[in-house]
Design an enzyme around this catalytic site. Structure first.
Site, PDB file in Angstrom:
ATOM      1  CB  ILE A   1      -9.842   6.198  -5.416  1.00 44.67           C
ATOM      2  CG1 ILE A   1      -8.356   5.504  -5.051  1.00 44.67           C
ATOM      3  CG2 ILE A   1     -10.504   6.453  -4.182  1.00 44.67           C
ATOM      4  CD1 ILE A   1      -7.463   6.415  -4.390  1.00 44.67           C
ATOM      5  CB  SER A   2     -10.090   0.382  -6.739  1.00 46.51           C
ATOM      6  OG  SER A   2     -10.563   0.559  -8.056  1.00 46.51           O
ATOM      7  CD  GLN A   3     -12.330  -3.431  -0.954  1.00 48.41           C
ATOM      8  OE1 GLN A   3     -13.009  -3.805  -2.099  1.00 48.41           O
ATOM      9  NE2 GLN A   3     -12.301  -4.131   0.008  1.00 48.41           N
TER      10      GLN A   3
ATOM     11  NE  ARG B   1      -7.287   4.338  -1.435  1.00 47.31           N
ATOM     12  CZ  ARG B   1      -8.766   4.115  -1.030  1.00 47.31           C
ATOM     13  NH1 ARG B   1      -8.839   4.427   0.265  1.00 47.31           N
ATOM     14  NH2 ARG B   1      -9.570   3.819  -1.705  1.00 47.31           N
TER      15      ARG B   1
END
Length: 214
Positions: A60-62, A34
């Protein structure tokens, strides 16, 4: 990070009746670096279970949300998946080992270019990206077995419904930037009928498509 995803999933039974994320999805989350998909200044926080800024007002999403949305798509190895909102490229990377082909659209040119470069550099050869208005989908590459939308729309875009295969699934957040948003599962029946189900409250950046820019 994965332990946090699993713990969070157990607290969201309305989204996953089993209270668990598919092991293949979790393995993809373990394998994808990530930190490669976020700016250098936030890389120390890359494996925390929270969204992070990636520039241009986008995030950027959880990780839990990425895992949940991926799981809900029920992706199979022969599937073609359409993603609306490439962003950092991370969601496409997570989908990459699960499906045959990923097509991802980003409306912000600099983000789309950067994500494409990162995905190519890291070897995600089954991901194809383009810069366009995702509201209209990617008809020449469809129909799709699954569609994931990573920004909150006011409604489900009709072109995306048209490009979803019978038996396919779409996961999309619905709601406004200043009102409640709900993550929704959209399923197209074999006869073409559509069913929708609200899963859990979410908070996404707003969908900016539908402008006529294809």
């Amino acid at each position: 990070m994965v332990a946090g995803i699993e713990a969070h999933a157990r607290l969201a039974p309305q989204a996953r009746k089993s209270g668990a994320i598919d092991p293949d999805v979790l393995q993809a989350m373990r394998a994808i670096p990530r930190h490669e998909f976020v700016p250098e200044n936030v890389q120390p926080h890359a494996y925390e279970d929270r969204p992070l800024p990636i520039g241009y007002g986008q995030t950027i999403s959880q990780p839990f949300i990425v895992a949940m949305m991926t799981d809900l798509l029920d992706v199979q190895p022969a599937h073609k998946v359409l993603e609306i909102g490439t962003g950092s490229g991370y969601q496409a990377a997570v989908l990459s080992p699960l499906a045959e082909r990923i097509y991802s659209i980003e409306i912000v040119p600099d983000l789309g270019k950067r994500a494409g470069e990162v995905l190519r550099r890291l070897g995600f050869g089954n991901v194809e990206t383009k810069i366009a208005d995702g509201y209209y989908g990617w008809p020449e590459k469809g129909p799709f077995d699954a569609i994931v939308v990573t920004a909150a729309a006011s409604h489900i875009p009709p072109p995306l419904l048209e490009q979803l295969k019978p038996g396919g699934r779409m996961v999309i957040p619905i709601g406004g930037p200043f009102s409640g948003q709900q993550l929704m599962l959209v399923e197209k029946k074999p006869d073409g009928g559509i069913t929708t189900r609200q899963l859990l409250p979410v908070h996404f950046v707003p969908f900016t498509g539908g402008t006529g820019q294809r």
